[in-house]
Design an enzyme around this catalytic site. Structure first.
Site, PDB file in Angstrom:
ATOM      1  CG  ASN A   7      -1.885   1.126   1.293  1.00 45.26           C
ATOM      2  OD1 ASN A   7      -1.777   2.091   0.556  1.00 45.26           O
ATOM      3  ND2 ASN A   7      -2.839   1.037   2.205  1.00 45.26           N
ATOM      4  NE  ARG A  89      -4.108   3.622  -1.596  1.00 43.54           N
ATOM      5  CZ  ARG A  89      -3.718   4.799  -1.148  1.00 43.54           C
ATOM      6  NH1 ARG A  89      -2.497   4.950  -0.693  1.00 43.54           N
ATOM      7  NH2 ARG A  89      -4.537   5.830  -1.155  1.00 43.54           N
ATOM      8  CG  HIS A 178      -8.364   8.064   0.664  1.00 42.00           C
ATOM      9  ND1 HIS A 178      -8.533   9.426   0.838  1.00 42.00           N
ATOM     10  CD2 HIS A 178      -7.023   7.858   0.642  1.00 42.00           C
ATOM     11  CE1 HIS A 178      -7.353  10.015   0.912  1.00 42.00           C
ATOM     12  NE2 HIS A 178      -6.415   9.081   0.799  1.00 42.00           N
ATOM     13  NE  ARG A 239      -2.178  14.824  -1.818  1.00 42.83           N
ATOM     14  CZ  ARG A 239      -2.736  13.622  -1.702  1.00 42.83           C
ATOM     15  NH1 ARG A 239      -3.781  13.304  -2.438  1.00 42.83           N
ATOM     16  NH2 ARG A 239      -2.243  12.738  -0.856  1.00 42.83           N
ATOM     17  CD  GLU A 383      -6.194   2.590   3.031  1.00 44.89           C
ATOM     18  OE1 GLU A 383      -6.454   3.073   1.918  1.00 44.89           O
ATOM     19  OE2 GLU A 383      -5.342   3.066   3.810  1.00 44.89           O
TER      20      GLU A 383
END
Length: 399
Positions: A7, A89, A178, A239, A383
């Site tokens: 990931n 991922r 996500h 960001r 995840e």
């Protein structure tokens, strides 16, 4: 069968060797603060005595250095032969992927074609895929896409108010990201609340170096804060999140930067880092704000304000939200961010329970709000398990 899950994020690499059916984990860890002098690799290994943790510095602090250290660890522990599949991922699949995909040269080319849409992430995803395929050429490799969960969004939620030809010819639309995290925590929230997922309207907030909010209705994504790229939406680590589209032209004219340089600055030099002038790490900013650093205080205030504003907006997509779910590195660990966010969401009937919120740290999920029409809770995301399950389901399908 053990599945190795990779990931790879913009500043971290999570990994786990686990069984998709039971969730049993043999080895897991996190390479964090990549790209900085403080880059480190944390390795957690299951043993008869429980979990053993070891941390080592990563020379150079790069993604390749992190991956090489992981492979060395698998070899040293004799675990490499036990790997039966590798799940990756992948952040952006464009409109090409709405489900996990077996990685072939054509699939890898399609992932590369999406690099302009996720310049901080897809290159790291591709590097992980290429290195893992070289290390495990005999194993199946599966890509699980962050964008896939959001393919259930209605057109009213994913279309931009731009010329139709931009969408038809170039795929300009909102995709969302996500997805594996939002899907997992929605399921876990339903379990913790003791209610069927199909009957719940949830707002899930995945808060980390990258951050997004999702409206989940009956287990399906109906809106989310990220869009064409992971740059849209909330203020994040480095960001900017939402800005006036006219900013690109304005800054280009004023500073002499080209459009690519402006976009790079919005991705790498903005957000918490840009506002604070100090760091993109929430832990450092909370410590600095406590010492009176004005930039850190501003960054925290803007982050919370934009988060609360976006959460409230997601109620429009759901009509009547039942719960707000915090997850991700910040969502699971920052009681301060959670409390400040809930304090701004009285419009939804939310009020923080200070004692419960203080107790809800990683490993202890639960409700953190006082009784009301909407409940707030913390759920630890996983995840890696969702990626492993997605890969297992794909590989179990008849050829």
């Amino acid at each position: 069968m053990w599945t190795l899950v990779l990931n790879c994020g913009s500043s971290s690499v999570k990994f786990a060797l686990l069984r998709p059916d039971s969730g049993e984990v043999a080895l897991s860890g996190l390479a964090e603060r990549l790209g900085s002098e403080g880059a480190a690799l944390r390795i957690d290994r299951a043993s008869e005595k429980g979990s053993e943790r070891r941390t080592q510095a990563l020379a150079g602090g790069s993604y390749p250095a992190a991956f090489e250290a992981l492979l060395s660890e698998l070899d040293a522990l004799g675990l490499r032969p036990d790997v039966g599949a590798v799940g990756h991922r992948v952040v952006h699949g464009g409109e090409a992927f709405s489900a996990p995909a077996l990685i072939t040269p054509a699939v890898l080319d399609a992932i590369r074609a999406c690099v302009p849409l996720a310049p901080l992430h897809n290159p790291a995803n591709i590097a992980g895929i290429e290195a893992a395929r070289a290390a495990f050429p005999e194993l199946p490799h599966v890509a699980v896409f962050d964008t896939a969960f959001h393919q259930t969004m209605p057109e009213v939620a994913y279309r931009y108010g731009v010329p139709e030809v931009w969408y038809r010819q170039h795929g300009v639309r909102r995709y969302g990201f996500h997805g594996t995290s939002h899907a997992y925590v929605a399921q876990e929230a339903a379990r913790l609340l003791g209610r069927p997922l199909e009957e719940l309207n949830l707002i899930t907030a995945h808060l980390g170096n990258g951050a997004s909010v999702c409206a989940v209705q009956g287990g399906r994504s109906v809106d989310t804060s990220m869009g064409l790229t992971p740059l849209e939406g909330l203020v994040m680590g480095s960001r900017s999140g939402d800005v006036d589209p006219g900013l690109h032209d304005f800054i280009a004219r004023q500073s002499g930067l080209n459009l690519s340089e402006v976009t790079a600055a919005l991705n790498r030099e903005s957000g918490l880092l840009g506002l604070s002038g100090l760091s993109n790490d929430m832990r450092e900013l909370e410590e600095a704000a406590g010492r009176g650093h004005p930039g850190a205080r501003l960054a925290l205030d803007v982050f919370v304000y934009r988060l609360a504003k976006t959460v409230a907006g997601m109620a429009v997509a759901l009509g009547r939200p039942d719960a707000l779910v915090f997850t991700g590195g910040i969502g699971e660990n920052s009681a301060g961010v959670r409390a400040a966010t809930l304090a701004r969401l009285g419009v939804l009937g939310l009020e923080p329970d200070d004692e419960a919120n203080a107790r809800a740290v990683r490993g202890t999920p639960g409700v953190i709000s006082r009784p009301g029409p909407v409940v707030a809770l913390v759920v630890n995301t996983n995840e890696e398990l969702m990626i492993a399950r997605g890969a297992a389901l794909l590989l179990a399908q008849p050829v």
